[in-house]
Design an enzyme around this catalytic site. Sequence first.
Site, PDB file in Angstrom:
ATOM      1  N   GLU A  48      30.436  34.395  41.262  1.00 48.66           N
ATOM      2  CA  GLU A  48      31.289  35.452  41.889  1.00 48.66           C
ATOM      3  C   GLU A  48      30.651  36.839  41.465  1.00 48.66           C
ATOM      4  OE1 GLU A  48      35.845  37.144  42.562  1.00 48.66           O
ATOM      5  OE2 GLU A  48      35.025  36.518  40.419  1.00 48.66           O
ATOM      6  N   LYS A 130      36.348  38.773  49.389  1.00 51.84           N
ATOM      7  CA  LYS A 130      37.567  38.398  49.017  1.00 51.84           C
ATOM      8  C   LYS A 130      38.602  39.157  49.575  1.00 51.84           C
ATOM      9  CE  LYS A 130      39.239  37.416  44.004  1.00 51.84           C
ATOM     10  NZ  LYS A 130      38.713  37.781  42.667  1.00 51.84           N
ATOM     11  N   CYS A 164      37.198  32.989  42.829  1.00 46.41           N
ATOM     12  CA  CYS A 164      38.075  33.113  41.529  1.00 46.41           C
ATOM     13  C   CYS A 164      39.293  32.741  42.096  1.00 46.41           C
ATOM     14  CB  CYS A 164      37.791  34.349  41.014  1.00 46.41           C
ATOM     15  SG  CYS A 164      38.325  34.850  39.362  1.00 46.41           S
TER      16      CYS A 164
END
Length: 345
Positions: A48, A130, A164
């Site tokens: 990430e 995200k 994540c």
Amino acid sequence: MTDYTKTFRAAAVQAEPVWNNLRGGIDKTIALATEAAKNGAEIIAFPETWIPGYPWFLWLDSVAWQSQFVVPYAQNSLEVGSAEFTRLEDAARSLGIAIALGYSERDHGSLYMGQAHIDKDGTTRITRRKLKPTHVERAHFGEGDGSDVVVVDSELGRVGSLCCWEHIQPLTKYAMFSQDEQLHVAAWPSFSIFEGAVHALGPEVNTAAAQQYAVEGQVFVLSPCGIIGEAAQALFANSEQKRQFLSLGGGHARIYGPDGRSLATPLAQTEEGILYADIDYGAILAAKNAADPVGHYSRPDVFTLQFERARNHKVSPRPAVTAPSLLPDAALAEEAAASSDVELL
């Protein structure tokens, strides 16, 4: 039609980013991709916000203290379609390896937690953001939208990516599973912060989330992970307390099969390297025979998911106002039929 006969070798990175250095980060990305390609991998997955590194300053001190990092971080974030991004596409093409990249995306001055899948031919199949940055990340990054929850066709089959803690969002996962995903990239920053404290950010939770994703979705999961090295501590940790919070290591890269098995031997937490595993999509069919939560093991009469996939446009042009037509009614009807997707019977 989804191909379940494909086999190939995949790689997941465990390494420290080149902090706040866009050019250096791209150089290291290409170097690792070169190494993986030489070892027979057809795809390599990165952590990430690998470029320019995860913004650990967000977790360590006040907003006033954090402000010293904001501009350098934005300056070294990656713009999709830029010359730097093209370097990565060119590298994928020349090396013959797909690159699944995590990066901070800069767009009109705003930042987003981005992921991209660049195919072996250098074609970018996915750029996504995200959907919901986690905790203090929301002070630094914008949000994605439904168009970022996406699985696409690639040279390696049906591929998708999440960052994540998107992996603990049940509805997001189900939306991904519903798109016939075969290969998933679960990208993580590192798991060293606040080590030993009572919190939910540790390796036990995060490795379990990636493994559970593989089991629930019957997919292969590449789970790359960053690490904290001395360079990170020198940049972010200007006190002993910060060095204790942001401890060295935190690398927990993994590769999981659709039955949840670990397919690669983990590296030490402080060790940089690449994990490899051989992928055989036939194993997905064996796993789905037992339980397919979006197929024979679902109950759509009891549970359904509403999924808005459209991209949210921040600026929408007003429809053009046209002068009244002077065509006769019959000509108007023919004109409407010609411009419509609906067949007139």
